[in-house]
Scaffold this motif. Structure first.
Motif, short mmCIF file in Angstrom:
data_model
loop_
_atom_site.label_atom_id
_atom_site.label_comp_id
_atom_site.label_asym_id
_atom_site.label_seq_id
_atom_site.Cartn_x
_atom_site.Cartn_y
_atom_site.Cartn_z
N TYR A 193 0.85 31.46 -64.13
CA TYR A 193 1.01 31.41 -65.58
C TYR A 193 0.11 32.44 -66.27
O TYR A 193 -1.06 32.63 -65.90
CB TYR A 193 0.68 30.02 -66.14
CG TYR A 193 0.68 30.01 -67.65
CD1 TYR A 193 1.88 30.03 -68.35
CD2 TYR A 193 -0.52 30.01 -68.36
CE1 TYR A 193 1.89 30.05 -69.74
CE2 TYR A 193 -0.52 30.03 -69.75
CZ TYR A 193 0.68 30.05 -70.43
OH TYR A 193 0.69 30.10 -71.80
N ARG A 201 -0.45 33.87 -70.42
CA ARG A 201 -0.04 33.83 -71.82
C ARG A 201 0.54 35.18 -72.23
O ARG A 201 -0.04 36.22 -71.97
CB ARG A 201 -1.23 33.48 -72.70
CG ARG A 201 -0.92 33.59 -74.19
CD ARG A 201 -2.10 33.28 -75.05
NE ARG A 201 -2.37 31.85 -75.10
CZ ARG A 201 -3.29 31.31 -75.91
NH1 ARG A 201 -4.01 32.06 -76.70
NH2 ARG A 201 -3.47 30.00 -75.90
N GLU A 239 -1.06 25.62 -70.38
CA GLU A 239 -2.40 25.64 -70.96
C GLU A 239 -2.62 24.40 -71.83
O GLU A 239 -1.68 23.73 -72.22
CB GLU A 239 -2.61 26.90 -71.79
CG GLU A 239 -1.60 27.08 -72.91
CD GLU A 239 -1.73 28.43 -73.59
OE1 GLU A 239 -1.73 28.45 -74.84
OE2 GLU A 239 -1.83 29.45 -72.89
N TYR A 240 -3.89 24.11 -72.10
CA TYR A 240 -4.23 23.05 -73.05
C TYR A 240 -5.57 23.41 -73.67
O TYR A 240 -6.31 24.27 -73.18
CB TYR A 240 -4.31 21.68 -72.36
CG TYR A 240 -5.48 21.50 -71.42
CD1 TYR A 240 -6.67 20.90 -71.86
CD2 TYR A 240 -5.41 21.90 -70.09
CE1 TYR A 240 -7.74 20.72 -71.00
CE2 TYR A 240 -6.47 21.71 -69.23
CZ TYR A 240 -7.63 21.13 -69.69
OH TYR A 240 -8.69 20.95 -68.83
N GLU A 241 -5.88 22.74 -74.77
CA GLU A 241 -7.11 23.03 -75.49
C GLU A 241 -8.11 21.91 -75.29
O GLU A 241 -7.77 20.73 -75.42
CB GLU A 241 -6.83 23.23 -76.98
CG GLU A 241 -8.05 23.67 -77.77
CD GLU A 241 -7.71 24.02 -79.21
OE1 GLU A 241 -8.62 23.96 -80.06
OE2 GLU A 241 -6.53 24.37 -79.47
N GLY A 259 -12.28 23.05 -78.17
CA GLY A 259 -12.05 24.29 -78.90
C GLY A 259 -11.74 25.49 -78.03
O GLY A 259 -11.61 26.61 -78.53
N GLU A 260 -11.56 25.27 -76.72
CA GLU A 260 -11.31 26.37 -75.80
C GLU A 260 -9.94 26.17 -75.14
O GLU A 260 -9.60 25.07 -74.71
CB GLU A 260 -12.38 26.42 -74.72
CG GLU A 260 -12.16 27.49 -73.67
CD GLU A 260 -13.21 27.42 -72.55
OE1 GLU A 260 -13.07 28.19 -71.58
OE2 GLU A 260 -14.12 26.59 -72.64
N VAL A 261 -9.15 27.25 -75.08
CA VAL A 261 -7.85 27.19 -74.43
C VAL A 261 -8.01 27.49 -72.95
O VAL A 261 -8.58 28.51 -72.58
CB VAL A 261 -6.86 28.20 -75.06
CG1 VAL A 261 -5.53 28.19 -74.29
CG2 VAL A 261 -6.62 27.87 -76.52
N ARG A 262 -7.54 26.58 -72.12
CA ARG A 262 -7.64 26.75 -70.67
C ARG A 262 -6.26 26.93 -70.08
O ARG A 262 -5.32 26.26 -70.47
CB ARG A 262 -8.34 25.53 -70.04
CG ARG A 262 -9.74 25.30 -70.59
CD ARG A 262 -10.38 24.06 -69.99
NE ARG A 262 -11.70 23.83 -70.58
CZ ARG A 262 -12.49 22.79 -70.29
NH1 ARG A 262 -12.05 21.87 -69.42
NH2 ARG A 262 -13.66 22.66 -70.86
N SER A 263 -6.16 27.85 -69.14
CA SER A 263 -4.88 28.16 -68.51
C SER A 263 -4.80 27.58 -67.11
O SER A 263 -5.81 27.53 -66.39
CB SER A 263 -4.67 29.68 -68.44
OG SER A 263 -4.56 30.24 -69.73
N ASN A 264 -3.62 27.14 -66.75
CA ASN A 264 -3.38 26.60 -65.42
C ASN A 264 -3.58 27.71 -64.38
O ASN A 264 -3.04 28.80 -64.51
CB ASN A 264 -1.94 26.07 -65.34
CG ASN A 264 -1.71 25.16 -64.15
OD1 ASN A 264 -2.34 25.29 -63.11
ND2 ASN A 264 -0.77 24.24 -64.30
#
Length: 290
Positions: free
Chosen positions: A86, A88, A270-272, A275-280
């Motif tokens: 994945y 973005r 991804e999820y937040e 306050g931080e966006v994390r990617s799979n």
């Protein structure tokens, strides 16, 4: 979704164990399974590009990957390996290997001539497993012979009409980002070692209906052909026919590219948190073999 379908159980029950064995030993055992089932799961294979390609070289010639043949960004671990992970999207075109959505069953290099013989997937990092079932990127395989046999039993003359049309109409179409020699075979084409009337090769692209629509009258009996293609697309996307299971780290799945389609259920990209966006970090290496 039917994760415990007979085919899914058979693939896992008849797996080859790769831990502690040489590439030659693993390939020899995998070849026996391939001759019997046309598909083989190897468990415990090291995520090493050279060993992966050495193994696949026992079954044919690994082809150059999509990025090597296109203008897309090149981030793969080797020119013959596609990294499926994945990413973005920011701007411009993006490879299908970076998206989070599911991938409907399809054939590897469906447009290409000559037809590639095998397709392989090696799970390097399975990613998030806390997501609900059906959103973990579970691998999907579809056996064409099994699908067509079941459709023949279910739909009778309707199936036979569509099967004959898709078997008898040559079709040429292009890839979106890759330029290779193009096949003019029908979507369903005969195999020299067929094991029955529905044991045929299939070359199915996910966006094929749009390509056929753009061809217009260049396809004989175009309206009827689009109807038959829609029938095939609908049946191949029906989860009732899927063999579905998650690949674990070090799982290598090798399949006969004539006889099996491959795909994937969706993943959470991804999820937040805080306050931080994390990617799979799910990562799979795929290779097409000629």
């Amino acid at each position: 979704m039917h994760p415990q379908s007979p085919l899914a159980r058979q693939i896992q029950d008849e797996r080859v164990e790769g831990v502690g064995k040489s590439v030659e030993q693993v390939a020899a055992e995998a070849r026996e399974t391939m001759e019997k089932n046309r598909i083989c799961l190897v468990r415990g294979f090291p995520p090493d590009p050279d060993r992966y390609l050495e193994f696949l070289g026992r079954f044919g010639e690994p082809l150059m990957n999509y990025s090597s043949l296109s203008a897309l960004e090149k981030t793969d671990p080797h020119p013959q390996i596609n990294r499926v992970k994945y990413k973005r999207k920011v701007t411009g075109a993006q490879s299908v290997h970076y998206v989070a959505g599911g991938l409907r069953p399809h054939s590897a290099r469906s447009w290409r001539s000559p037809r590639p013989s095998h397709f392989a997937m090696l799970m390097v990092e399975p990613g998030w497993r806390e997501a609900p079932a059906g959103e973990r990127g579970e691998s999907v395989v579809l056996c064409w012979n099994e699908l067509f046999t079941r459709l023949a039993e279910r739909d009778g003359e309707v199936f036979e009409r569509h099967f004959a049309r898709l078997s008898g109409t040559p079709l040429t179409f292009e890839a979106n980002n890759v330029r290779e020699e193009l096949s003019d075979l029908p979507l369903l084409y005969p195999l020299p070692d067929a094991r029955g009337p529905y044991d045929v090769g299939v070359r199915l692209k996910q966006d094929l209906p749009a390509k056929v629509e753009a061809m217009g009258g260049r396809v004989p009996e175009s309206e009827e052909y689009r109807e038959s293609l829609a029938y095939l697309m609908e049946a191949s996307a029906d989860e009732a026919f899927f063999a579905c299971f998650p690949l674990e780290r070090g799982d290598l799945l090798l399949l006969d590219n004539h006889r099996f389609a491959h795909g994937r259920l969706r993943i959470v990209g991804e999820y937040e948190a805080d306050g931080e966006v994390r990617s799979n970090n799910r990562e799979l290496w795929s290779v097409t073999v000629h």
